[in-house]
Write an enzyme that holds these catalytic residues in place. Structure first.
Site, mmCIF file in Angstrom:
data_model
loop_
_atom_site.group_PDB
_atom_site.id
_atom_site.type_symbol
_atom_site.label_atom_id
_atom_site.label_comp_id
_atom_site.label_asym_id
_atom_site.label_seq_id
_atom_site.Cartn_x
_atom_site.Cartn_y
_atom_site.Cartn_z
ATOM 1 C CG ASP A 91 30.980 25.757 53.047
ATOM 2 O OD1 ASP A 91 32.224 26.442 52.816
ATOM 3 O OD2 ASP A 91 30.655 25.085 54.426
ATOM 4 C CE LYS B 123 41.981 33.744 41.467
ATOM 5 N NZ LYS B 123 41.458 34.732 40.938
HETATM 6 C C1 MEV Z 1 42.605 34.687 36.666
HETATM 7 O O1 MEV Z 1 41.586 35.262 38.181
HETATM 8 C C2 MEV Z 1 42.600 33.822 36.684
HETATM 9 C C3 MEV Z 1 43.523 33.184 35.306
HETATM 10 O O2 MEV Z 1 45.013 33.117 35.705
HETATM 11 C C4 MEV Z 1 42.869 31.670 35.420
HETATM 12 C C5 MEV Z 1 44.071 31.048 34.165
HETATM 13 O O3 MEV Z 1 45.379 31.300 34.392
HETATM 14 O O4 MEV Z 1 43.533 30.084 33.804
HETATM 15 C C6 MEV Z 1 43.281 33.654 33.997
#
Ligand code: MEV
Length: 449
Positions: A296, A280
């Site tokens: 996209d 994420k």
């Molecule tokens: C937050 O948007 C993203 C993080 O949680 C990514 C990660 O934990 O590696 C900081």
């Protein structure tokens, strides 16, 4: 009582806004005023936006920021990012500067092929279908010649066509799988048009063939569609340096930092709970550039996650190695991108972003986007394995909290200054705000925010 509406899309924009405001808002005038306040001042630009989708009422702003100092393959870039999450651009910029002093990012295009399928049901003799496909393949190519002429002139087109037997997964299920090279365009329309032509030609030839019985000829084409999974459209971006050149924050040694960092990546490789958050964070960096450059992001998201699970278990998109005193950190990710077609020549901010990136071709953009994802992951893991994520995250979020509290500019300035050497939390920010404003009972405020 709310009423359903017929023919909404045929109404003028004004009439749509009026209907919606009357139906759903206590104060229709305020709703109308808000929507209109987001219209572009230049009616021509607004019309352009209106025509991107159906039922446009207004625009939805997202911050557009830049992360400078990205050295990619020896060239310096300032990367455009459209994203609402407070700390993403700051994190990208921090990583870019960190690696600027250590050789920068190096990218490699591993492959650029895209794929699409005609999914169909055939209930007949397998060998007959296989040999018919071999005989018909040249006709499928020939029938798409007009569609592919421009793409072929640019060096792309249809690379290969295969018949795939999927009957062990579902009775009668077969595919014509087509591989494409779409050069600098994302190519979705091109691919889908070719697939629909394959379907027509295939059915026509099958009906005309004397080899098949009437029952065998009754194939059903279920659908013709590109796949957003592009495991053959892959880019790698990597950074590396001597371990001794690394510095973690919080005074840990380069060796300890390298070891902890590598373990953090390993955890994401083996543990899907962590891999999801890890990826994420990577997508924070990827999506922001994808949106800024008019690509996209849903397609890229879908492909990335399927790729992350390609070995049967969801895993990290990045990898790390510490060997012979060298720290190496890299990402491999499928990125089916375009720098021509789509929004690229239409959306003024997309044009701006591509100009800022010096008009990259699709392969160069793949490298830039992958580097942004890697930078983001490096920043997150560096913070997580040293100071913890909240220090930087909450510092960036502080302004959002203060804006929610409707702090004045002066109050914001003094509170940001106050937190320079302190850990920010929501309640610490509210308490400080109350002190500055002379509010006796912070609980009153906390209840409302
Ligand atoms: C937050 O948007 C993203 C993080 O949680 C990514 C990660 O934990 O590696 C900081």
């Amino acid at each position: 009582m709310r009423q359903a509406i017929k023919g909404f899309s045929k109404l003028s924009k004004e009439a749509k806004i009026e209907w919606l405001s009357d139906q759903y808002f206590e104060s229709p005038e305020d709703a109308i005023a808000l929507l209109k306040s987001y219209w572009h001042l230049d009616p021509k630009v607004q019309k352009l936006h209106d025509e991107f989708i159906e039922n446009t009422l207004s625009n939805y702003y997202m911050p557009f920021g830049v992360a400078p100092n990205f050295k990619i393959n020896g060239e310096l870039f300032t990367i455009p990012m459209a994203i609402e999450e407070s700390s993403v651009v700051a994190a990208a910029a921090k990583s870019a500067t960190y690696w600027l002093e250590r050789g920068g990012f190096k990218t490699t295009i591993i492959s650029t092929k895209k794929v699409g399928h005609v999914h169909f049901i055939y209930e007949g003799d397998e060998n007959k279908l296989q040999s018919f496909f071999r005989e018909t393949k040249a006709i499928l190519f020939r029938d798409t010649e007009e569609l592919t002429a421009n793409m072929r002139a640019r060096g792309g087109g249809i690379i290969d066509l295969k018949l795939i037997n999927k009957t062990s997964d579902m009775d009668g299920y077969w595919q014509i799988e087509a591989l494409f090279e779409t050069c600098d365009s994302m190519g979705a329309n091109f691919i889908n048009s070719c697939l629909e032509q394959f379907s027509q030609s295939f059915q026509r030839e099958l009906q005309a063939s004397a080899q098949f019985s009437a029952q065998e000829k009754a194939i059903q084409v279920v659908m013709c569609i590109l796949s957003n999974y592009t495991p053959e459209c892959i880019v790698r971006s990597e950074v590396s340096c001597k371990v001794e050149e690394l510095n973690g924050d919080s005074g840990i040694s380069p060796e300890e930092f390298a070891q902890k960092f590598q373990r953090a990546v390993r955890i994401a490789e083996i543990e899907p709970y962590r891999a999801t958050t890890h990826n994420k964070g990577i997508m924070n960096g990827i999506d922001a550039v994808i949106i800024a450059t008019g690509n996209d992001f849903r397609a890229v998201e879908a492909a990335s996650h399927t790729y992350a699970a390609r070995n049967g278990k969801y895993s990290s998109l990045t990898h790390c190695e510490v060997k012979d005193g060298i720290f190496r950190f890299w990402i491999e990710v499928p990125l089916a991108l375009g720098t021509v077609g789509g929004l690229t020549r239409l959306h003024p901010m997309v044009k701006f972003s591509l100009d800022l990136l010096q008009q990259p071709n699709a392969e160069q953009l793949m490298g830039i986007v992958a580097s942004s994802g890697l930078a983001q992951n490096f920043a997150a893991l560096r913070a997580l394995t040293t100071t913890g994520i909240q220090k930087g995250h909450m510092k960036m979020h502080l302004l959002n909290i203060l804006n929610q509290l409707e702090a004045t500019e002066e109050e914001k300035e003094s509170i940001v200054e106050y937190f320079k050497d302190k850990v920010v939390s929501h309640s610490a920010a509210v308490n400080r705000f109350c002190e500055v404003r002379g509010i006796k009972n912070p609980n009153e405020i906390k209840k409302n925010h």
